[in-house]
Design an enzyme around this catalytic site. Structure first.
Site, PDB file in Angstrom:
ATOM      1  N   HIS A   1      -1.354 -12.380  10.977  1.00 59.06           N
ATOM      2  CA  HIS A   1      -0.956 -11.006  10.672  1.00 59.06           C
ATOM      3  C   HIS A   1      -0.743 -10.243  11.979  1.00 59.06           C
ATOM      4  CE1 HIS A   1      -0.635  -7.035   9.129  1.00 59.06           C
ATOM      5  NE2 HIS A   1      -1.777  -6.643   9.665  1.00 59.06           N
TER       6      HIS A   1
ATOM      7  N   GLU B   1       0.837  -1.197   0.000  1.00 55.87           N
ATOM      8  CA  GLU B   1       0.000   0.000   0.000  1.00 55.87           C
ATOM      9  C   GLU B   1       0.870   1.245   0.000  1.00 55.87           C
ATOM     10  OE1 GLU B   1      -1.970  -1.292   3.872  1.00 55.87           O
ATOM     11  OE2 GLU B   1      -1.724   0.842   4.184  1.00 55.87           O
TER      12      GLU B   1
ATOM     13  N   CYS C   1      -2.956  -4.911   4.194  1.00 53.50           N
ATOM     14  CA  CYS C   1      -1.815  -5.722   4.644  1.00 53.50           C
ATOM     15  C   CYS C   1      -1.800  -7.141   4.089  1.00 53.50           C
ATOM     16  CB  CYS C   1      -1.790  -5.771   6.171  1.00 53.50           C
ATOM     17  SG  CYS C   1      -1.564  -4.163   6.934  1.00 53.50           S
TER      18      CYS C   1
END
Lengths: 142, 345
Positions: free
Chosen positions: B234, B80, B112
């Site tokens: 994550h 990003e 992400c």
């Protein structure tokens, strides 16, 4: 509006992204930047493109403290002559270390970095710089 | 069987301590660090961006995998923080690692989890025989508005995975995904920094998607927590992956090795992929790894992975995640601001 210099940058990409020179198979000499003719062998020479391993030592260096505008965020930084393992020397920045830690004979390897950018809206120019060789867990030489 | 034929990471050398950021904003640094589970984070050098980080990670992956870059038929870079709004990062990476021009390439964005979306895309291309090897990269120089909670965790780093069928170092047994329209975090075109829904980023966003994806993966593979040696979730901070692990009854020791967020922060698209690389660095042949990524917006990709004997013949060629974590130098907030371009020159 077309941006000035785009074609010139594009032509240099192969030799800026990787350390690519040439090798005379007649006299076994390596050149960087690539030569159009082997200066030793002349017409008897046979040149082939050669991608260097990207390993070498610092031959000599200078610490730049008064940087041009494009490099002010990086100052102070080191500009060095690096002697590649295959023989040729090239001028490059040494990054990823303190400027006071650089020394003649320091082992370095090639890395990929941003060289400059042509303003906020312009092209970004990438290319090689060198950094100290780093620890590699499990490598027999480290 | 399709799997990982090579992987590599890159983490910039610069670090800033959570306490040094907190000092600037009058916060209690120790309390912030303990609360977030992030004690320091990486940041890009003045000449580093996603293209350079992705290239360094990809070069490590190619060297680790001992593959000819000319056999790579697809390059996907998930991020990003691509350097250009229009002009692919992937073409820069492909050229820099010596790929042929006969490849397909695109930049991906899914907060992400764009990197793991790239892995899934490469798996499809490899299994359908469209390409021999695909390269999926997750890399970011994450943005966090000065003074915002994100500033404590938004970090820089990336990981690259070569996906193929010949001699994988780890096979990917199954992948599943969960996706919904959940506006927990976003950045509008032209904005320098993202916005987020604060506490909304937790329960309805991260936890719901990661848990749902984990349960779907257990269900479709007929497995349970006991069937896996390592878990990777994550890591937006150090707290969330530990909390989701508890909710899924994952023993702490099975999660511990992946928690690189404590030392380097949240590398966004690189986060779960660097966590997986850390586990691959220390795992043994036969170990099974359970991975769930998360991307705001929102979605999760899940993978079950088995480590193969092949991995033993590849180690020692490129720096490990720990080698990069240990190579560091601390900078002040002023230098951090200069390197992050929050000081306008």
């Amino acid at each position: 509006m077309a941006e000035h210099g785009v074609a010139q940058i594009w032509r240099k990409i192969p030799s800026m992204y990787n350390v690519i020179g040439n090798h005379c198979t007649t006299c076994d000499t390596f050149y960087f930047p690539p030569r159009p003719v082997c200066p030793k062998c002349r017409r008897k020479g046979h040149l082939e493109d050669h991608k260097f391993k990207g390993l070498g030592i610092v031959h000599t260096f200078s610490i730049v403290r008064q940087a041009p505008d494009d490099f002010k965020t990086q100052a102070p930084y080191v500009v060095a002559q690096v002697q590649l393992d295959e023989g040729p020397r090239l001028t490059t920045q040494i990054v990823n270390c303190e400027v006071t830690d650089v020394y003649i004979g320091m082992r370095v390897r090639v890395c990929f970095r941003k060289i400059t950018e042509f303003g906020h809206a312009g092209l970004i120019l990438y290319g090689f710089k060198f950094e100290p060789t780093m620890k590699v867990t499990g490598h027999p030489d480290r | 069987m399709v799997g990982i034929v090579g992987y590599g990471v890159y983490i910039p050398r610069y670090r800033i301590k959570t306490t040094d950021i907190a000092d600037v904003w009058g916060e209690n640094g120790e309390a912030v660090a303990q609360g977030l589970g992030v004690f320091e984070k990486s940041l890009p050098g003045p000449d580093e961006d996603v293209a350079t980080i992705a290239t360094e990670a990809a070069r490590n992956a190619v060297k680790f995998g001992k593959v000819d870059a000319k056999h790579i038929g697809a390059v996907y870079v998930g991020s990003e923080s691509h350097p250009y709004a229009v002009k692919p990062t992937g073409t820069i990476v492909a050229s820099a690692i010596g790929c042929s021009t006969e490849l397909t390439c695109a930049d991906l964005e899914f907060a992400c989890k764009a990197g793991t979306a790239g892995i899934q895309t490469c798996m499809g291309l490899v299994q359908s025989k469209m390409v021999k090897i695909g390269l999926a990269i997750g890399a970011d120089t994450a943005q966090g508005r000065p003074g915002d909670a994100l500033e404590y965790s938004a970090a820089a780093g990336g990981a690259a995975y070569l996906i193929g069928e010949e001699n994988p170092v780890a096979t990917i047994e199954r992948t599943v995904s969960v996706t919904s329209d959940t506006p927990d975090f976003w950045r509008r075109e032209g904005e320098d920094f993202p916005s987020h829904g604060a506490r909304f980023t937790g329960e309805p966003a991260y936890f719901r998607h990661v848990e749902d994806c984990a349960k779907l993966l257990f269900r479709t593979t007929g497995t349970s927590v006991d069937d896996f040696d390592y878990f990777v979730f994550h890591m937006p901070n150090g707290k969330f992956p530990v909390a989701v692990g508890k909710q899924l009854d994952v023993p702490a020791e099975k999660l511990e090795d992946s928690l690189v967020v404590r030392q380097i922060g949240n590398t966004y698209s690189g986060s779960a992929m660097i966590g997986l690389a850390r586990v691959l660095d220390v795992s043994k042949p036969g170990d099974r790894i359970f991975v769930i990524s998360y991307g705001s917006g929102a979605g999760s990709d899940g993978f079950t992975i088995r480590v193969e004997d092949e991995i033993l013949g590849h180690r020692g060629e490129v720096p490990t995640v720990d080698d990069y974590i240990q190579r560091k130098v601390y900078v002040s907030y002023a230098i951090y601001a200069k390197y992050k371009h929050t000081i306008n020159m």
